[in-house]
Design a protein around this motif. Structure first.
Motif, mmCIF file in Angstrom:
data_model
loop_
_atom_site.group_PDB
_atom_site.id
_atom_site.type_symbol
_atom_site.label_atom_id
_atom_site.label_comp_id
_atom_site.label_asym_id
_atom_site.label_seq_id
_atom_site.Cartn_x
_atom_site.Cartn_y
_atom_site.Cartn_z
ATOM 1 N N ASP A 86 0.846 -1.195 0.000
ATOM 2 C CA ASP A 86 0.000 0.000 0.000
ATOM 3 C C ASP A 86 0.878 1.241 0.000
ATOM 4 O O ASP A 86 2.097 1.152 -0.096
ATOM 5 N N GLU A 87 0.248 2.399 0.140
ATOM 6 C CA GLU A 87 0.957 3.675 0.026
ATOM 7 C C GLU A 87 1.529 4.166 1.344
ATOM 8 O O GLU A 87 2.122 5.258 1.398
ATOM 9 N N PHE A 88 1.426 3.381 2.416
ATOM 10 C CA PHE A 88 1.837 3.864 3.729
ATOM 11 C C PHE A 88 3.262 3.468 4.104
ATOM 12 O O PHE A 88 3.706 3.725 5.221
ATOM 13 N N ARG A 89 3.996 2.844 3.200
ATOM 14 C CA ARG A 89 5.359 2.422 3.520
ATOM 15 C C ARG A 89 6.209 2.383 2.255
ATOM 16 O O ARG A 89 5.681 2.304 1.144
ATOM 17 N N TYR A 90 7.516 2.462 2.439
ATOM 18 C CA TYR A 90 8.455 2.357 1.334
ATOM 19 C C TYR A 90 8.811 0.887 1.096
ATOM 20 O O TYR A 90 8.509 0.015 1.909
ATOM 21 N N GLY A 91 9.515 0.658 -0.008
ATOM 22 C CA GLY A 91 10.071 -0.651 -0.270
ATOM 23 C C GLY A 91 11.572 -0.652 -0.017
ATOM 24 O O GLY A 91 12.210 0.402 0.126
ATOM 25 N N TYR A 92 12.149 -1.854 0.035
ATOM 26 C CA TYR A 92 13.569 -2.007 0.304
ATOM 27 C C TYR A 92 14.154 -3.081 -0.608
ATOM 28 O O TYR A 92 13.501 -4.072 -0.918
ATOM 29 N N ARG A 93 15.395 -2.865 -1.023
ATOM 30 C CA ARG A 93 16.173 -3.912 -1.682
ATOM 31 C C ARG A 93 17.492 -4.037 -0.940
ATOM 32 O O ARG A 93 18.195 -3.040 -0.744
ATOM 33 N N MET A 94 17.832 -5.256 -0.525
ATOM 34 C CA MET A 94 19.009 -5.491 0.305
ATOM 35 C C MET A 94 19.873 -6.567 -0.314
ATOM 36 O O MET A 94 19.371 -7.633 -0.665
ATOM 37 N N LEU A 95 21.160 -6.294 -0.435
ATOM 38 C CA LEU A 95 22.117 -7.287 -0.912
ATOM 39 C C LEU A 95 22.877 -7.815 0.297
ATOM 40 O O LEU A 95 23.574 -7.064 0.979
ATOM 41 N N ILE A 96 22.751 -9.120 0.549
ATOM 42 C CA ILE A 96 23.302 -9.735 1.756
ATOM 43 C C ILE A 96 24.436 -10.673 1.364
ATOM 44 O O ILE A 96 24.242 -11.585 0.549
ATOM 45 N N ASP A 97 25.597 -10.450 1.943
ATOM 46 C CA ASP A 97 26.786 -11.231 1.624
ATOM 47 C C ASP A 97 26.561 -12.713 1.916
ATOM 48 O O ASP A 97 26.102 -13.071 3.010
ATOM 49 N N GLU A 98 26.878 -13.576 0.950
ATOM 50 C CA GLU A 98 26.605 -15.000 1.114
ATOM 51 C C GLU A 98 27.519 -15.664 2.136
ATOM 52 O O GLU A 98 27.125 -16.634 2.775
ATOM 53 N N GLY A 113 9.512 10.121 10.357
ATOM 54 C CA GLY A 113 9.979 8.765 10.071
ATOM 55 C C GLY A 113 10.344 8.601 8.615
ATOM 56 O O GLY A 113 9.985 9.428 7.762
ATOM 57 N N GLU A 114 11.063 7.526 8.302
ATOM 58 C CA GLU A 114 11.402 7.192 6.919
ATOM 59 C C GLU A 114 10.246 6.406 6.311
ATOM 60 O O GLU A 114 10.327 5.204 6.042
ATOM 61 N N VAL A 115 9.142 7.114 6.127
ATOM 62 C CA VAL A 115 7.900 6.576 5.572
ATOM 63 C C VAL A 115 7.295 7.666 4.693
ATOM 64 O O VAL A 115 7.681 8.835 4.775
ATOM 65 N N PRO A 116 6.315 7.332 3.842
ATOM 66 C CA PRO A 116 5.672 8.350 3.014
ATOM 67 C C PRO A 116 4.983 9.431 3.846
ATOM 68 O O PRO A 116 4.643 9.225 5.028
ATOM 69 N N ALA A 117 4.756 10.584 3.214
ATOM 70 C CA ALA A 117 4.143 11.724 3.901
ATOM 71 C C ALA A 117 2.760 11.381 4.446
ATOM 72 O O ALA A 117 2.376 11.848 5.524
ATOM 73 N N ALA A 118 2.007 10.561 3.721
ATOM 74 C CA ALA A 118 0.654 10.210 4.160
ATOM 75 C C ALA A 118 0.662 9.493 5.501
ATOM 76 O O ALA A 118 -0.278 9.620 6.297
ATOM 77 N N THR A 119 1.728 8.740 5.780
ATOM 78 C CA THR A 119 1.805 7.955 7.016
ATOM 79 C C THR A 119 2.005 8.861 8.223
ATOM 80 O O THR A 119 1.292 8.737 9.230
ATOM 81 N N VAL A 120 2.979 9.790 8.158
ATOM 82 C CA VAL A 120 3.225 10.663 9.307
ATOM 83 C C VAL A 120 2.051 11.606 9.535
ATOM 84 O O VAL A 120 1.689 11.903 10.684
ATOM 85 N N GLN A 121 1.419 12.066 8.460
ATOM 86 C CA GLN A 121 0.282 12.969 8.629
ATOM 87 C C GLN A 121 -0.898 12.249 9.274
ATOM 88 O O GLN A 121 -1.554 12.796 10.161
ATOM 89 N N ARG A 122 -1.146 11.007 8.865
ATOM 90 C CA ARG A 122 -2.278 10.273 9.444
ATOM 91 C C ARG A 122 -2.053 10.002 10.920
ATOM 92 O O ARG A 122 -2.984 10.129 11.725
ATOM 93 N N ILE A 123 -0.821 9.657 11.299
ATOM 94 C CA ILE A 123 -0.544 9.415 12.717
ATOM 95 C C ILE A 123 -0.687 10.711 13.513
ATOM 96 O O ILE A 123 -1.304 10.734 14.588
ATOM 97 N N ALA A 124 -0.133 11.808 12.997
ATOM 98 C CA ALA A 124 -0.206 13.083 13.704
ATOM 99 C C ALA A 124 -1.643 13.544 13.890
ATOM 100 O O ALA A 124 -2.022 14.048 14.958
ATOM 101 N N ARG A 125 -2.468 13.383 12.855
ATOM 102 C CA ARG A 125 -3.856 13.833 12.913
ATOM 103 C C ARG A 125 -4.714 12.954 13.820
ATOM 104 O O ARG A 125 -5.825 13.356 14.206
#
Length: 334
Positions: free
Chosen positions: A157-169, A309-321
């Motif tokens: 959904d629009e309330f969080r970012y995505g991540y890509r992580m490269l993990i050493d084998e 937070g490191e989240v979309p603007a909609a997330t921090v605004q909804r929590i604050a409101r």
């Protein structure tokens, strides 16, 4: 400088905790394998000895850091040296963080209790993470002359970012992290050079600058006070899907001034809310953005509410409101 690296470490801590149990859907075997890899990464970022060069890219700004890390006799130590921009150096020994700013001739010392605001995050499960993210193993990639596995965590959904992580084998240490918004990489951290020494000498954590005569500033405001949170205080309502209150504490910021801090997480992303008397600090009104970090602030009566937070603007605004004040029975006359 340190916020980015702290987020790097924190992310793997949270995701690794989320991978502590096997998944239960029809792809259970694959999920369990990825969860186990994330869990090993969470351990490696704290327990491995490593040194190298870390590049941090944000808003077309490139910072390069030299990193030295050691875990010995139960004590975690780290030294970060800025190789670009203003000279800076950060030395961490357990919960004590010393920041050296040679141009200003200042040394900042912060102390953090072990039972900090993230003490309860271990309650979150892989099922909770996977309810709001899709997790995929994208196979092998090569970086810094090492082979790793690329793991993608995509929001549903629009309330969080995505991540890509490269993990050493070989070591399970994360070598690269992309913070993703849609098709765009908002922030990127990666090692361009890294070694894994068996031992790291004590003098590797000595300051690289002669700090004799520098002004020393001790930040005691980071301590969580024993002062209890009032039961009739501000309460979170109608949070974004998946986010729950993980920690709730009170911090002293002046001799008589206190700020309540609430930490929310969905098992991967974290958001902090600060509730303070209006006028204690310069107020933030409305939304502001810096790279992947979004913040929203507003004043309600005599109270300043700030959510960041490191989240979309909609997330921090909804929590604050949706932080509301519940009056006590004495206030209502019942």
């Amino acid at each position: 400088m340190t916020r980015a690296l702290s987020a790097f470490i924190l992310l793997f801590g949270l995701v690794g905790l989320a991978g502590a149990a096997p998944a239960s859907d029809h792809d259970g075997a694959d999920h369990a394998s990825v969860d186990a890899l994330l869990s090993r990464a969470s351990t490696a970022v704290r327990s491995e000895n490593y040194s190298g060069v870390l590049v941090y890219l944000r808003e077309d700004q490139l910072d390069t850091l030299r990193v030295i890390h050691r875990f010995q006799d139960g004590l975690e130590q780290e030294r970060l040296v800025s190789l670009t921009g203003q000279p800076r150096e950060v030395i961490r020994r357990g919960g004590v963080v010393t920041s050296i700013l040679p141009d200003n001739k200042v040394v900042l010392i912060s102390r953090h209790k072990r039972e900090g605001l993230l003490g309860s995050v271990a309650q979150f499960s892989p099922e909770r993470m996977r309810a709001h993210y899709d997790v995929h193993d994208l196979g092998q990639r090569r970086l810094a002359d090492r082979v790793g596995r690329l793991i993608e965590i995509s929001p549903k959904d629009e309330f969080r970012y995505g991540y890509r992580m490269l993990i050493d084998e070989q070591t399970s240490l994360p070598l690269k992290l992309d913070l993703v918004r849609g098709d765009d990489v908002v922030e990127q951290l990666m090692f361009t050079q890294i070694d894994f020494p068996k031992t790291v000498p004590d003098d590797a954590f000595m300051p690289g600058y002669d700090i004799d005569g520098f002004r020393v500033i001790k930040h005691e405001a980071v301590q969580v006070e024993d002062k209890p949170v009032p039961e009739d205080a501000w309460k979170p309502t109608d949070l974004p899907p998946g986010f729950e209150l993980a920690e709730d504490g009170v911090r002293r910021v002046t001799e008589n001034g206190y700020v309540r801090q609430m930490l929310f997480t969905d098992g991967v992303a974290t958001v902090s809310a600060f509730i303070a008397p209006a006028g204690l600090r310069k107020p933030l009104e409305g939304a502001t953005t810096m790279g992947a970090v979004n913040a929203f602030g507003h004043v309600v009566g005599d109270t300043q509410i700030t959510v960041v937070g490191e989240v979309p603007a909609a997330t921090v605004q909804r929590i604050a409101r949706n932080l509301v004040h519940e009056k006590s029975k004495a206030d209502t006359g019942s």
